[in-house]
Design an enzyme around this catalytic site. Structure first.
Site, PDB file in Angstrom:
ATOM      1  N   LYS A 180      28.112  32.264  60.331  1.00  7.92           N
ATOM      2  CA  LYS A 180      29.207  33.004  60.951  1.00  7.92           C
ATOM      3  C   LYS A 180      29.632  34.117  60.010  1.00  7.92           C
ATOM      4  O   LYS A 180      30.059  33.866  58.884  1.00  7.92           O
ATOM      5  CB  LYS A 180      30.389  32.078  61.236  1.00  7.92           C
ATOM      6  CG  LYS A 180      31.580  32.820  61.837  1.00  7.92           C
ATOM      7  CD  LYS A 180      32.669  31.876  62.294  1.00  7.92           C
ATOM      8  CE  LYS A 180      33.869  32.645  62.835  1.00  7.92           C
ATOM      9  NZ  LYS A 180      34.929  31.758  63.307  1.00  7.92           N
ATOM     10  N   ARG A 190      41.111  38.155  68.407  1.00  4.42           N
ATOM     11  CA  ARG A 190      42.369  37.981  67.674  1.00  4.42           C
ATOM     12  C   ARG A 190      43.544  38.242  68.613  1.00  4.42           C
ATOM     13  O   ARG A 190      44.576  37.588  68.520  1.00  4.42           O
ATOM     14  CB  ARG A 190      42.402  38.924  66.461  1.00  4.42           C
ATOM     15  CG  ARG A 190      41.179  38.753  65.541  1.00  4.42           C
ATOM     16  CD  ARG A 190      41.450  37.970  64.286  1.00  4.42           C
ATOM     17  NE  ARG A 190      40.214  37.527  63.661  1.00  4.42           N
ATOM     18  CZ  ARG A 190      39.643  38.080  62.588  1.00  4.42           C
ATOM     19  NH1 ARG A 190      40.215  39.117  61.999  1.00  4.42           N
ATOM     20  NH2 ARG A 190      38.529  37.596  62.084  1.00  4.42           N
ATOM     21  N   ARG A 201      38.837  37.478  56.556  1.00  8.56           N
ATOM     22  CA  ARG A 201      38.324  36.132  56.256  1.00  8.56           C
ATOM     23  C   ARG A 201      37.109  36.205  55.325  1.00  8.56           C
ATOM     24  O   ARG A 201      36.236  35.346  55.378  1.00  8.56           O
ATOM     25  CB  ARG A 201      37.899  35.443  57.561  1.00  8.56           C
ATOM     26  CG  ARG A 201      38.968  35.363  58.628  1.00  8.56           C
ATOM     27  CD  ARG A 201      38.607  34.310  59.645  1.00  8.56           C
ATOM     28  NE  ARG A 201      39.293  34.446  60.919  1.00  8.56           N
ATOM     29  CZ  ARG A 201      40.569  34.135  61.124  1.00  8.56           C
ATOM     30  NH1 ARG A 201      41.305  33.700  60.129  1.00  8.56           N
ATOM     31  NH2 ARG A 201      41.097  34.283  62.329  1.00  8.56           N
ATOM     32  N   LYS A 232      26.526  33.745  64.726  1.00  9.86           N
ATOM     33  CA  LYS A 232      27.644  34.454  65.345  1.00  9.86           C
ATOM     34  C   LYS A 232      28.066  35.630  64.497  1.00  9.86           C
ATOM     35  O   LYS A 232      28.197  35.448  63.287  1.00  9.86           O
ATOM     36  CB  LYS A 232      28.799  33.468  65.482  1.00  9.86           C
ATOM     37  CG  LYS A 232      30.075  34.028  66.017  1.00  9.86           C
ATOM     38  CD  LYS A 232      31.146  32.977  65.974  1.00  9.86           C
ATOM     39  CE  LYS A 232      32.441  33.599  66.453  1.00  9.86           C
ATOM     40  NZ  LYS A 232      33.560  32.713  66.307  1.00  9.86           N
ATOM     41  N   SER A 258      33.713  38.328  71.367  1.00  9.64           N
ATOM     42  CA  SER A 258      34.663  39.155  72.119  1.00  9.64           C
ATOM     43  C   SER A 258      34.371  40.655  72.016  1.00  9.64           C
ATOM     44  O   SER A 258      34.501  41.378  72.996  1.00  9.64           O
ATOM     45  CB  SER A 258      36.081  38.867  71.627  1.00  9.64           C
ATOM     46  OG  SER A 258      36.195  39.098  70.227  1.00  9.64           O
ATOM     47  N   TYR A 297      31.340  35.113  77.441  1.00 14.95           N
ATOM     48  CA  TYR A 297      32.474  35.216  78.364  1.00 14.95           C
ATOM     49  C   TYR A 297      31.999  35.551  79.780  1.00 14.95           C
ATOM     50  O   TYR A 297      32.777  35.498  80.719  1.00 14.95           O
ATOM     51  CB  TYR A 297      33.479  36.251  77.836  1.00 14.95           C
ATOM     52  CG  TYR A 297      34.040  35.844  76.491  1.00 14.95           C
ATOM     53  CD1 TYR A 297      35.052  34.894  76.395  1.00 14.95           C
ATOM     54  CD2 TYR A 297      33.504  36.358  75.306  1.00 14.95           C
ATOM     55  CE1 TYR A 297      35.535  34.475  75.165  1.00 14.95           C
ATOM     56  CE2 TYR A 297      33.985  35.959  74.062  1.00 14.95           C
ATOM     57  CZ  TYR A 297      34.997  35.015  74.001  1.00 14.95           C
ATOM     58  OH  TYR A 297      35.464  34.596  72.771  1.00 14.95           O
TER      59      TYR A 297
HETATM   60  C1  PBG Z   1      37.855  30.887  64.720  1.00 17.29           C
HETATM   61  C2  PBG Z   1      37.052  31.634  65.731  1.00 17.29           C
HETATM   62  C3  PBG Z   1      36.976  33.024  65.880  1.00 17.29           C
HETATM   63  C4  PBG Z   1      36.126  33.249  66.960  1.00 17.29           C
HETATM   64  C5  PBG Z   1      35.722  32.007  67.440  1.00 17.29           C
HETATM   65  N1  PBG Z   1      36.286  31.033  66.648  1.00 17.29           N
HETATM   66  C6  PBG Z   1      37.708  34.094  65.199  1.00 17.29           C
HETATM   67  C7  PBG Z   1      37.462  34.408  63.780  1.00 17.29           C
HETATM   68  O1  PBG Z   1      36.675  33.766  63.079  1.00 17.29           O
HETATM   69  O2  PBG Z   1      38.121  35.334  63.307  1.00 17.29           O
HETATM   70  C8  PBG Z   1      35.735  34.597  67.489  1.00 17.29           C
HETATM   71  C9  PBG Z   1      35.175  34.587  68.873  1.00 17.29           C
HETATM   72  C10 PBG Z   1      35.077  35.925  69.500  1.00 17.29           C
HETATM   73  O3  PBG Z   1      35.321  36.967  68.868  1.00 17.29           O
HETATM   74  O4  PBG Z   1      34.750  35.968  70.695  1.00 17.29           O
HETATM   75  N2  PBG Z   1      38.618  29.880  65.347  1.00 17.29           N
END
Ligand code: PBG
Length: 309
Positions: A180, A190, A201, A232, A258, A297
């Site tokens: 990730k 967010r 992060r 991801k 997203s 989605y």
């Molecule tokens: C963390 C989480 C995130 C996403 C899924 N799980 C956000 C992040 O790591 O900042 C992002 C998913 C997306 O952007 O569609 N709980």
């Protein structure tokens, strides 16, 4: 001829729908993700049924709590929004699709980080593992059968696996967000979860420049007992996905995040891109690169319209 020589097909069962739920009585739109909403429990149930009827393989639930605090108390409260919503969705479609839950603290903390903080304000990896273990049991209790470990803490898979096994929950599986990346493509998410995060992060998510490190993370998660590993985001990381798929002994999933959704929807809304064709091409590319399943989605829409083109 093209049909008979086709190498890659996307099946409905390979699509997993991420869904957001909040505690209010009405669904709320998410501005940067047109067509996606923060569901109420009522509309969540209906959308889950629709997804199941379209043939998707699973749903992944994210909670948007009304109250947040330093340790994300609501995440482990059986009456917290995510746990209540999970029970509702399991009751509705639990026999038809895999109901999974996001196991991470970022939606529930008032600072927005995926873990708890130490006195200096840094994410405390090992203290976070204790919260994840508690969360795993709460989510298993609510009926989740696949826990989405998205927090990128070191040792999170082993910590959760141990806690589940000690509680006799060998029936609950883990989906490790292994590779990730610290990605700008999470921007719309967010907004979707009303994230309280300031900063980034980068102390726990991967550097987009590092592919080898993604492979190593996936291998470590498998060693710790992960049942599925994830890459991801998806489209900007197809090379990582291919390499993980070539070496992983467990199923490999990808998350079309997203930002990937928002970019394409925005271009399509302007008439700058052929929406359905672009969606199909992106999903085909992700499966071609080695994903056994894709969180997207568009899962319901695509599953409902899949045909043998
Ligand atoms: C963390 C989480 C995130 C996403 C899924 N799980 C956000 C992040 O790591 O900042 C992002 C998913 C997306 O952007 O569609 N709980």
């Amino acid at each position: 001829m093209r049909r008979v020589v086709r190498e890659t097909r996307v099946h409905a069962a390979q699509l997993v729908l991420p869904m957001f739920v909040h505690a209010g009585p009405e669904p709320r739109p998410i501005g940067s993700m047109p067509g996606v909403q923060q569901h109420s429990i009522g509309t969540l149930r209906r959308a889950a049924v629709e997804a199941a009827e379209a043939g998707v393989g699973g749903v992944m639930l994210f909670g948007v709590p009304a109250r947040r605090d330093a340790t994300g108390t609501e995440a482990t409260d059986p009456d917290g929004i995510l746990n209540r919503a999970t029970a509702a969705v399991v009751a509705e479609v639990g026999d038809a699709v895999v109901v999974s839950t996001d196991l991470c603290l970022d939606e529930f903390t008032d600072h927005g980080h995926c873990g708890v903080l130490d006195d200096a304000g840094r994410v405390d990896n090992d203290a976070t593992l204790e919260r994840y273990a508690e969360m795993a049991l709460a989510q298993a209790e609510a009926g989740s059968v696949l826990l989405g470990l998205s927090g990128m803490m070191d040792g999170q898979v082993a910590a959760v696996r141990d806690a589940l096994d000690a509680a006799g929950r060998t029936d609950v599986a883990t989906l490790a967000y292994a590779a990730k990346y610290a990605s700008a493509y999470y921007g719309p998410f967010r907004e979707a979860v009303d994230s309280q995060l300031t900063g980034d992060r980068r102390t726990y998510q991967l550097d987009p420049a590092n592919a080898r490190e993604g492979l190593r993370e996936a291998a470590l998660d498998v060693e710790e007992g992960a049942d599925v590993v994830m890459v991801k985001p998806a489209l900007p990381y197809l090379d990582v996905l291919r390499q993980v798929a070539d070496s992983s002994p467990v199923p490999v999933w990808a998350y079309q995040v997203s930002g990937e959704y928002a970019m394409l929807e925005a271009a399509a809304a302007h008439g700058w891109i052929a929406r359905e064709a672009a969606i199909a091409e992106a999903l085909t590319s992700i499966v071609r690169a080695g994903a056994d399943a894709v969180l997207t989605y568009w899962a319901t829409e695509v599953a409902a319209t899949l045909e043998d083109r």
